[in-house]
Structure formats: C-alpha cells, structure tokens
Design an enzyme around this catalytic site. Structure first.
Site, PDB file in Angstrom:
ATOM      1  N   GLY A 223      21.097 -22.336   7.566  1.00 33.20           N
ATOM      2  CA  GLY A 223      21.119 -22.682   8.994  1.00 33.20           C
ATOM      3  C   GLY A 223      22.354 -22.050   9.590  1.00 33.20           C
ATOM      4  O   GLY A 223      22.811 -21.012   9.128  1.00 33.20           O
TER       5      GLY A 223
ATOM      6  N   LEU B  37      32.807 -12.460   8.606  1.00 38.88           N
ATOM      7  CA  LEU B  37      33.495 -13.669   8.145  1.00 38.88           C
ATOM      8  C   LEU B  37      32.501 -14.775   7.803  1.00 38.88           C
ATOM      9  O   LEU B  37      31.413 -14.847   8.352  1.00 38.88           O
ATOM     10  CB  LEU B  37      34.477 -14.163   9.210  1.00 38.88           C
ATOM     11  CG  LEU B  37      33.926 -14.760  10.511  1.00 38.88           C
ATOM     12  CD1 LEU B  37      33.513 -16.208  10.378  1.00 38.88           C
ATOM     13  CD2 LEU B  37      34.951 -14.623  11.608  1.00 38.88           C
TER      14      LEU B  37
ATOM     15  N   CYS C 154      24.291 -18.160  12.732  1.00 40.06           N
ATOM     16  CA  CYS C 154      24.067 -16.731  12.479  1.00 40.06           C
ATOM     17  C   CYS C 154      22.724 -16.428  11.814  1.00 40.06           C
ATOM     18  O   CYS C 154      21.859 -15.812  12.428  1.00 40.06           O
ATOM     19  CB  CYS C 154      25.217 -16.165  11.648  1.00 40.06           C
ATOM     20  SG  CYS C 154      26.767 -16.079  12.582  1.00 40.06           S
TER      21      CYS C 154
ATOM     22  N   THR D 250      25.831 -14.397  20.971  1.00 39.60           N
ATOM     23  CA  THR D 250      24.542 -13.721  21.146  1.00 39.60           C
ATOM     24  C   THR D 250      23.454 -14.650  20.585  1.00 39.60           C
ATOM     25  O   THR D 250      22.842 -14.341  19.562  1.00 39.60           O
ATOM     26  CB  THR D 250      24.502 -12.364  20.414  1.00 39.60           C
ATOM     27  OG1 THR D 250      24.977 -12.537  19.061  1.00 39.60           O
ATOM     28  CG2 THR D 250      25.351 -11.322  21.100  1.00 39.60           C
TER      29      THR D 250
END
Ligand code: NAD
Length: 435
Positions: free
Chosen positions: A258, A148, A261, A85
């Site tokens: 960075g 995670l 995510c 995404t």
C-alpha cells in the site's frame, strides 16, 4: 550550493533537511501554510526517524529555511520539484495538477543556468512536455527520480543506492555535473551515478516500483496456491529466496502493499502505457493490483473464520494502521482497509498503532482508536496483526496476550509471528498462505 525544494511532503521535507545536513543552503517551499509553520519551528509534520534531528540542526545552522513564497526560489542554483502526483479521482492516471502548478509558480523566478530537477514520480513523457515551459528562462530541466523508502528516508536521501539523472538532448548547461556537486558525499563514496535521457529516468522509477509490486504479488499468488494445497508460503519463500537470482527480500506474503507510491504508480504506469498504445506490455500490472487487493479480502475472511463466520458486535483488535512500520503514512494502507471492512461487517474494531493514529482517525473517524497496545487487545475476541511494528510482531507474547483478551484467535496478516508459540499457548493461529 543554494537549493530550493518545491513541495515539502514526505519526499520534499526530507530532501530539504538532508541537503542542508550535507552543507547546502536550502529553502523549502510549499503551499501548505501549516506544514511550513511546523517545519520552520523544526517540527516534522509527519513521522520519519531522524528527520526531527536534521531539521532542527539545519534551522539552527541558518542553512535551512521554509516558506510559502515561491519568490524565495530565486537565487538557488538547483530547484528540486517534489510535489505530489496522486491518482486522479476519475481514473488510474496520475494527477499532474500539482506538478504543473509548481512549474507555473517557479518559472518567473528562474535565472539562466539554473537547474530544475524533477523528483516527483511522473508518467513517462511528462518531463519532455515541461521542458519547453522553462526554456525561455535559460534554465534547464533534468529528471532526478527519488527512490527513498519511508522509514529510512533520511539515510536513503543522504546515502542513496543509486542516483539517476535524466537530461534532455543538446543541453548547454552541465546539469549532471551540478548534480554531482549537490550529491558530493554520495558521489565521493562511489554511488552509481547514471545519466540517461528524460524518458529513461522517468521510466526507471516506475519500472522499479512495478518490479517491487510484482515481486510482492508473486509471492502472494503463491500464498493463494498454498492455501488450497496445505503448503507453507513462508518456507517456499525461504527456499526460492536462496536462489541469488530471486533473492528473499520483498517475498513476504501477507496483506500486500500500500502507501502513497506503489499502488498509484503501477496504475499510472498502466494508464500511460495504454495512452502509448502499449497497454498489453504491462497488462500484468492489473493482475498484480488485483492479487494485492484480494489479500485484504482473505485477511477479513480469516477473522470471520476464526470467529465462527460472523464478527457482528465482536471486538477485533487491529494491530497497525500505517501502510508499513516506521511510518505514519496511511495512504492506501492495507491495514486500515482491513479495519474498515471489519467495521463494515459490524465488528467493534479497535485500531492501535505507535505513530499513525492521528492520520488514521482523520481519515476514518468511524473506527475506535487506542494508543496503548494492551488496552487495544483487552477483552478482544480476535486480534489481527496488519502492520509489522516490532511492538506487535516481536514484543507481544502469546502468554501476555492471553492475560488480556477474551478470545484466543490471532490472524497474522504479515506472517510475522511464530505460529508454534501461539498455538502452544492455546491460540487459534491463522497466517497468510500457511497452514
Ligand atoms: P506528499 O503529498 O507528502 O507531499 C507533496 C507536497 O507538495 C505537499 O506538502 C503539498 O502541499 C505540496 N504541493 C502541492 N502543490 C504544490 C505547489 N504548487 N507548490 C508547492 N508545493 C506544493 O507527497 P510525497 O509522498 O512527498 O510524494 C511527492 C512525490 O514524490 C510523488 O510524486 C511521489 O510519487 C514521489 N515519491 C514519493 C516517495 C515517498 O516515499 N513518499 C518516494 C519516492 C517518490
């Protein structure tokens, strides 16, 4: 239990292999043929400690297979969707193209009673929009966000610190019960298992990332103040970190966050809040993003300062390319951004990294790469540490570096080095937010 995992990237490949390692029969499905070929041979398509071992074990046991054919999902009880995404090319919102395509592809192969468990990080409200698309199949949708950490992904997947399952109102299938069976070893250990509605589950993930990003930018904002007052942000972080309400973790000032995510997730969260008419509620995330990006400018400025105001034709050794150690992920890597900016200023930049050179070279072929750390720093006018691999942070002594480099300038973009030791060896040391 038979499981399918749609999307075999950093999240999905680990999830598939980890689920096989705890005894499930798993098929991993991805549209990327090369990735599927590698995974089918037991080769991890990216660096993740422990992944090669559980991949080959799973394949050898016959419980783990990979394919590009979505039809292979048929017969699985739970279908995990972990496709990407990313940030949209035209703005800050999340690009849901891959999630929509994965659902479109999966729907024909669902059977009544199946559970579709969304794992991708999505804007709140996405799951409610997807649920009707699978309703006619008799399957149910839950959202099961993933927490995670790359570098610790195998451990985090098998032994997470919490499991969150968002369910829609009025579901007849006991989806949380089925997910308890999937995650049986963690559940048996007493891992918190939190059942929520769909919106809460989606929000938990983005809220967690927004909090972590804010904590990092908070300490980096303190670094900016420290820089104009002569204070030392690392001592400040230690001192405030002793307050149990604050805690020391994620208070490392440096060149900032960075990866695939945090940056895109806080931007997508802001964009979604705007759509919901609540942009002001998370307006601070814009500031969090800006503080984060300013630290990269600061690191570049310190190299310029160290080299007398210009880097043109100077050799700068950049230690690190991955966005963090124990990973080869270079998505939105502050380390590489700093390298690219120095290159843009005319420096002869040589980048080294234990795992991320292939990815970095593919993205930024204009930079020079050198796998060997000592060769990378040989004859350098300045060194900048940007990813805190032990190889650079703990194992590079100033006396050894002095035998190789031309200059004696070190910029510590992660505040990972001992300034006293480097200065004692005759180096000009610059940290982030420390004198
Ligand atoms: P990634 O880019 O590494 O992997 C995504 C995979 O999905 C790719 O292999 C791609 O080929 C595949 N894909 C795309 N469209 C597909 C389709 N229609 N059918 C099947 N496969 C398809 O991304 P990632 O880092 O694994 O992240 C995936 C999701 O998980 C994102 O929403 C991310 O925010 C979230 N997440 C990632 C992490 C992490 O540390 N990487 C942690 C938590 C959550």
């Amino acid at each position: 239990m038979r499981l399918s995992v749609i999307g075999c990237g950093y999240l999905g490949a680990v999830h598939a292999a980890a689920m096989a390692s705890i005894g499930h029969e798993v098929v991993g499905i991805d549209v990327d043929e090369r990735k599927i070929e590698a995974l089918s041979r037991g080769e991890a398509p990216f660096f993740e400690p422990g992944l090669p071992e559980i991949l080959s074990e799973g394949i050898a046991s016959g419980r783990l297979t990979f394919t590009t054919a979505m039809a292979a999902a048929r017969g699985a009880k739970v279908h995990f969707v972990g496709v990407g995404t990313p940030q949209r090319a035209d703005g800050h919102a999340a690009d849901l193209t891959y999630v929509n395509a994965a659902f479109d592809g999966l729907v024909p192969f669902l059977t009544p009673g199946d559970v579709v468990a969304g794992k991708s990080t999505v804007p709140v409200g996405t799951a409610a929009g997807l649920a009707p698309r699978i309703e006619s199949t008799g399957a149910v949708l839950v959202w099961n966000p993933e927490f995670l950490r790359e570098g610790f992904a195998v451990k985090d997947t098998i032994d997470p610190d919490r499991i969150v399952v968002g369910v829609a109102d009025g579901q007849t299938v006991d989806a949380p019960g089925i997910l308890r069976e999937v995650y049986a070893p963690a559940v048996a250990k007493g891992t918190p298992f939190i059942v929520t509605d769909l919106a809460t589950a989606e929000l938990v993930k983005v809220a967690a990332n927004a909090f972590l990003a804010t904590k990092i930018s908070f300490i980096n904002a303190m670094a900016e103040i420290a820089e104009v007052t002569g204070a030392d942000v690392t001592q400040l972080a230690d001192a405030i970190g002793h307050d149990a309400r604050i805690g020391r973790r994620f208070l490392g000032a440096g060149i900032g966050f960075g990866g695939g995510c945090l940056p895109k997730d806080i931007r997508a969260f802001s964009a979604r809040a705007e759509e919901l008419g609540r942009g002001e509620s998370v307006a601070f995330l814009r500031e969090v993003d800006e503080i984060n990006l300013r630290r990269r400018d600061r690191a570049v400025q310190l190299v310029l300062d160290g080299l007398g105001g210009q880097v043109f034709e100077k050799k700068v050794a950049v230690l690190g390319a991955a966005f963090k150690p124990h990973s080869d992920d270079i998505r939105d890597s502050p380390a590489l951004d700093v390298a690219v900016r120095l290159h843009g200023l005319g420096a002869h930049v040589v980048v080294t990294d234990p795992e991320a050179i292939a990815n970095a070279r593919a993205k930024h072929p204009q930079l020079t790469y050198e796998a060997d750390r000592d060769e990378a720093i040989r004859d350098a006018d300045a060194i900048i540490l940007v990813t805190e691999w032990d190889k650079y942070r703990r194992e590079l002594s100033p006396s050894h570096a002095s035998t190789l480099t031309a200059g004696r300038v070190i910029v510590d973009g992660r505040n990972g080095l001992d300034p006293t030791a480097w200065r004692a060896a005759g180096w000009t040391y610059y940290g982030m937010g420390r004198p």
